[in-house]
Scaffold this motif. Structure first.
Motif, PDB file in Angstrom:
ATOM      1  N   LYS A 173       0.999  -1.221  -0.055  1.00 53.77           N
ATOM      2  CA  LYS A 173      -0.092  -0.140   0.051  1.00 53.77           C
ATOM      3  C   LYS A 173       0.785   1.190   0.060  1.00 53.77           C
ATOM      4  N   PHE A 204       0.718   5.545   0.109  1.00 55.16           N
ATOM      5  CA  PHE A 204      -0.447   6.608   0.639  1.00 55.16           C
ATOM      6  C   PHE A 204       0.118   7.974  -0.151  1.00 55.16           C
ATOM      7  N   MET A 249     -12.779  10.596   8.801  1.00 53.72           N
ATOM      8  CA  MET A 249     -11.840   9.673   8.231  1.00 53.72           C
ATOM      9  C   MET A 249     -11.689  10.051   6.882  1.00 53.72           C
ATOM     10  N   SER A 250     -10.449   9.516   6.141  1.00 53.70           N
ATOM     11  CA  SER A 250      -9.983   9.952   5.164  1.00 53.70           C
ATOM     12  C   SER A 250     -10.202   8.875   3.888  1.00 53.70           C
ATOM     13  N   CYS A 268     -10.475   1.197  11.670  1.00 52.17           N
ATOM     14  CA  CYS A 268      -9.372   1.835  12.276  1.00 52.17           C
ATOM     15  C   CYS A 268     -10.035   2.710  13.187  1.00 52.17           C
ATOM     16  N   ASN A 313      -7.514  10.112  12.030  1.00 50.36           N
ATOM     17  CA  ASN A 313      -8.449   9.817  10.891  1.00 50.36           C
ATOM     18  C   ASN A 313      -8.906   8.223  11.110  1.00 50.36           C
TER      19      ASN A 313
END
Ligand code: URP
Ligand code: ZN
Length: 484
Positions: A147, A149, A285-286, A315, A334
């Protein structure tokens, strides 16, 4: 000791039929009529489906100097209560930390898991060490997804040349890159302006991350993956702008998958305008929740197949942790929870409304995930030889979601007060009954790591095509003299 699930209707991603399922040694050993076992589970009136796989969780994740509050014990218990039998969590290296050291920390946390799990590896910085470690992560540690970001500037964000290098390395190793697609530079700029103008409440979190930042970053990541010769998995697709980029790429034959979250499908941006600060901050959250048009786009993507899976990005931060952002929305940790409610909420708002079929429900909550992550048919299948990770789904069972009595360890639930119809009667993890008619019987430490091989069929096909079409020098018969 064998177990038979009797009198149910099996629902898979492509079939619906009546049959019993016999389980022994944690595996499905027979599917047929009138089967006998040492123990019987009555599935009359129920659907027998592959257990859910949540492809995106952050259990006990470090974020802005604090840790998300559900760990592998409470998080996987919450998952099982809602019919999820496997989670794929993220190992997150600190800046400059080797990927293998980060993995050690996640290995230690996950010993308490109640159900099976796997890991993605996050690429949070770039250098020779990361390049080297990626080989071992893929070829020795059973992790084939990485992953990246594009958000969280100054912390987790990687820039475009790092992205291109990492995607290229993924392509060479037969691994699949994933991307959190929001333009971190623009978010940082908008956040600073909002704060300067006195917008410091949780609603400013949504203002700072308009759909355009997601659309731009999704499109950029898709193009970079294409140039690197890698497939791409876009996490938490929340809006039409990002979905449109994914849809277009798929129509062009690019190997791209989009993952809406159950939160984005069922909760909208009005949550951030709630007068209660805690209510709004708990939902930060994002990317943020969007309006109804964006939600409609996501639902259309699930029914048309342009979006592939539904996750949670679980999360979960407590109210106390969220309050570190009073007076400055950029300091609100977040993330939101959802593991316990993903399957019942999707069934209620998807299957019960006719937006998706039962078979599509199985595809997006389990089978597609297992295929993309390359652990199918060990997971995500009702087939002889598959792990007996199953949910016996009672479409008549109802409840109103409430934080009180939930398995998650946080003190609230973003779906509080939502009524759901369709819940597990039994949840089985490798044959062990973890949920028995509402009673939680899971066993801490039962969960095992699921190793996932690289070079899935899509990766192989893409490599083959890229090899065939790569730039080559033109063979010429005569080369002009240089005149020297
Ligand atoms: N999504 C979110 O807000 N928190 C978890 C970390 C991430 O995936 O961005
Ligand atoms: Zn993310």
């Amino acid at each position: 000791m064998s177990t038979v699930i009797k009198n149910g209707t099996i629902v898979t991603a492509d079939l619906t039929y009546k049959s019993d399922v016999l389980i022994e040694g944690g595996k499905i050993v027979q599917i047929g009529e009138n089967l006998k076992g040492d123990k019987e589970l009555d599935a009359t009136g129920c659907y027998v489906m592959p257990g859910g796989i949540d492809p995106h969780t952050h259990l006990e994740m470090p974020f802005m100097g604090t840790y998300s509050s559900d760990d592998f014990e409470s998080g996987t218990r919450a998952g099982l209560a809602g019919g999820t039998t496997m989670v794929v969590d993220f190992a997150l290296p600190n800046q400059g930390e080797s990927l293998l050291d980060a993995l050690k920390r996640w290995d230690n946390k996950s010993t308490r898991a109640n159900c099976d799990y796997s890991f993605h590896m996050a690429v949070t910085w770039w250098g020779e060490q990361v390049w080297d470690d990626m080989d071992e992560v893929v070829n020795k540690r059973g992790i084939n997804t990485f992953k990246h970001f594009l958000a969280y500037k100054g912390a987790l964000m990687v820039n475009d040349d790092e992205l291109f290098h990492s995607f290229t390395r993924c392509a060479d190793l037969g691994a699949t890159p994933m991307v959190h697609a929001e333009n971190g530079d623009v978010v940082a700029e908008l956040s600073a302006r909002l704060l300067a103008d006195g917008n410091n409440g949780p609603e400013a979190h949504a203002y700072s991350r308009p759909p355009q930042v997601e659309g731009e970053a999704t499109n950029r990541a898709i193009m970079i993956a294409d140039m690197a010769g890698a497939p791409l998995y876009v996490v938490h697709t929340s809006c039409e702008d990002s979905h449109e980029a994914i849809r277009r790429a798929r129509m062009q034959g690019k190997r791209v998958w989009g993952e809406p979250l159950i939160q984005h499908l069922t909760l909208d941006e009005s949550e951030y305008f709630n007068k209660d600060w805690d209510h709004a901050a708990r939902r930060v959250m994002s990317p943020p929740f969007r309006n109804k048009q964006h939600q409609d786009s996501l639902w259309a993507g699930l029914s048309s197949g342009s979006l592939s899976v539904v996750a949670t990005d679980h999360c979960a931060f407590t109210t106390e942790q969220k309050r570190s952002g009073v007076g400055d929305f950029t300091k609100i940790p977040n993330g939101t929870g959802g593991l316990e409610d993903r399957m019942p909420m999707l069934w209620t708002h998807g299957v019960n409304t006719g937006r998706i079929t039962m078979n599509e429900f199985v595809a997006v909550t389990s089978t597609n995930v297992a295929k993309i992550m390359n652990c199918y048919p060990q997971k995500g299948a009702v087939l002889v030889g598959a792990d007996a990770d199953l949910v016996v789904w009672d479409p008549e069972k109802e409840k109103t979601i409430a934080a009180e009595g939930q398995q998650s360890s946080i003190d609230y639930n973003v779906f509080e007060g939502k009524h759901v119809k369709g819940l597990p009667r039994f949840t089985l993890t490798r044959g062990q009954v973890a949920v028995h008619d509402g009673e939680i019987r899971c066993e801490e430490g039962h969960g095992k790591f699921v190793a996932r091989e690289p070079n899935a069929t899509v990766n192989r096909a893409l490599t083959q095509w890229k090899d065939l079409t790569q730039p080559r020098p033109v063979e010429r018969s005569g080369i002009p003299a240089t005149g020297v």
